[in-house]
Design an enzyme around this catalytic site. Sequence first.
Site, PDB file in Angstrom:
ATOM      1  N   ASP A  48       0.867  -1.171   0.000  1.00  0.00           N
ATOM      2  CA  ASP A  48       0.000   0.000   0.000  1.00  0.00           C
ATOM      3  C   ASP A  48       0.905   1.223   0.000  1.00  0.00           C
ATOM      4  O   ASP A  48       1.745   1.387   0.886  1.00  0.00           O
ATOM      5  CB  ASP A  48      -0.889   0.008   1.258  1.00  0.00           C
ATOM      6  CG  ASP A  48      -1.742   1.259   1.322  1.00  0.00           C
ATOM      7  OD1 ASP A  48      -2.397   1.580   0.312  1.00  0.00           O
ATOM      8  OD2 ASP A  48      -1.748   1.919   2.374  1.00  0.00           O
TER       9      ASP A  48
ATOM     10  N   GLU B   7      -1.439  -1.186  -6.046  1.00  0.00           N
ATOM     11  CA  GLU B   7      -2.607  -0.491  -6.562  1.00  0.00           C
ATOM     12  C   GLU B   7      -2.214   0.286  -7.805  1.00  0.00           C
ATOM     13  O   GLU B   7      -1.079   0.727  -7.922  1.00  0.00           O
ATOM     14  CB  GLU B   7      -3.080   0.537  -5.540  1.00  0.00           C
ATOM     15  CG  GLU B   7      -4.155   0.090  -4.619  1.00  0.00           C
ATOM     16  CD  GLU B   7      -4.535   1.216  -3.684  1.00  0.00           C
ATOM     17  OE1 GLU B   7      -5.720   1.502  -3.589  1.00  0.00           O
ATOM     18  OE2 GLU B   7      -3.639   1.791  -3.058  1.00  0.00           O
TER      19      GLU B   7
ATOM     20  N   ASP C  55      -2.757   1.142   7.093  1.00  0.00           N
ATOM     21  CA  ASP C  55      -1.921   0.817   5.936  1.00  0.00           C
ATOM     22  C   ASP C  55      -1.739  -0.690   5.771  1.00  0.00           C
ATOM     23  O   ASP C  55      -1.795  -1.214   4.658  1.00  0.00           O
ATOM     24  CB  ASP C  55      -0.551   1.490   6.069  1.00  0.00           C
ATOM     25  CG  ASP C  55      -0.664   3.008   6.123  1.00  0.00           C
ATOM     26  OD1 ASP C  55      -1.647   3.539   5.562  1.00  0.00           O
ATOM     27  OD2 ASP C  55       0.209   3.656   6.718  1.00  0.00           O
TER      28      ASP C  55
END
Length: 353
Positions: free
Chosen positions: A145, A229, A309
């Site tokens: 992340d 991501e 996170d």
Amino acid sequence: MQKRLITDAKKTPERAWLANAQHSMLQQAVRDCDQAYKNFFDSLKGARAGRKVGAPRFKSRKDNRQAIRFQPDGFRVLDTGKLRVSKIGAVPVAWSRDLPSAPSSVTVVKTADDRYFASFVVEAGDETLPDAVDEHGQDVELGLDLGVSAFAVDQHGRVIDDPRFLRRAERELKRLQRALSRKQRGSNNRRKARKKLARAHAKVSDTRQDWLHQATTSIVRENQTIVLEDLAVSGLARTRLAKSVHDASWGTFRRLLEEKAARYGRELVIIDRWLPTSQTCSDCGRVDGTKPLSVRTWPCPCGATHDRDRNAARNILAAGRAERQNACGPDVRPHTGADGDEAGTQRSAAPAQ
Ligand SMILES: [Zn+2]
């Protein structure tokens, strides 16, 4: 075009300086321009896949950054380690690594802070690494992340952050920027301040590049599958929330991971940018609604307490697993056929750049 832009242009007083350059390089510049226009028009017509290509832009011989590309007839690497380039002669080189094959071209770049770099196009051999597996023979996976408070956090809550000296250097950069803006336009002091700033910029950018290379190399070596991501939008959305010093680096981080994963036989999975990875409980799957950035930990009704996170990284990893299953069915990851016998030497090798 070549007749007009090279042969005829050389005869005019304004363009006489073109004669100082190697002829085939000027021809190459015209060919490059042709290709650039072709790409531009193809892109306009929709005949070209990928990102939109803009119209070619002019470069000036007075630009701070200059680049020149030599074809094989314009350069030679001498046995002495020097680089001989057409019209210039033999130039000493500080080699960062050995060339794995005969280079098919070299680009010499002069940076804004007056340093020169030679970058060679070479053919690289198979660099596939042995599979990264744990003690049970399972692939080592990593979900990352990209955060606001840290550079990135993985599914175990381990933090990847850029080193302190980089942040210090960035503060120094801001100071020099302010110093420059206070100097009188056109003054000698302004010129000196600009030079100082250019040097500091180069130093920060070199340091950041070096750190990004080291971080991505070790991530790619230690993990078989890496899930991230999609940055394009999540980066933007975060910019609005909190201008992060990491924004610029994330693009490079992803590009380096992509390049190195392809080179060493690893899998990089980029998951959908719209997944609510920081709102979903990674234990029970409950979607709990938007959380302000200040919320670092939150409890889920299922009993789990999440670090923001780490929880997001776990969801990213899960989404990456699902994506792989969809893409290729269960457990048909292509094995690259690398044997384990080179593990020792390859793993201990210095990080390649
Ligand atoms: Zn839950």
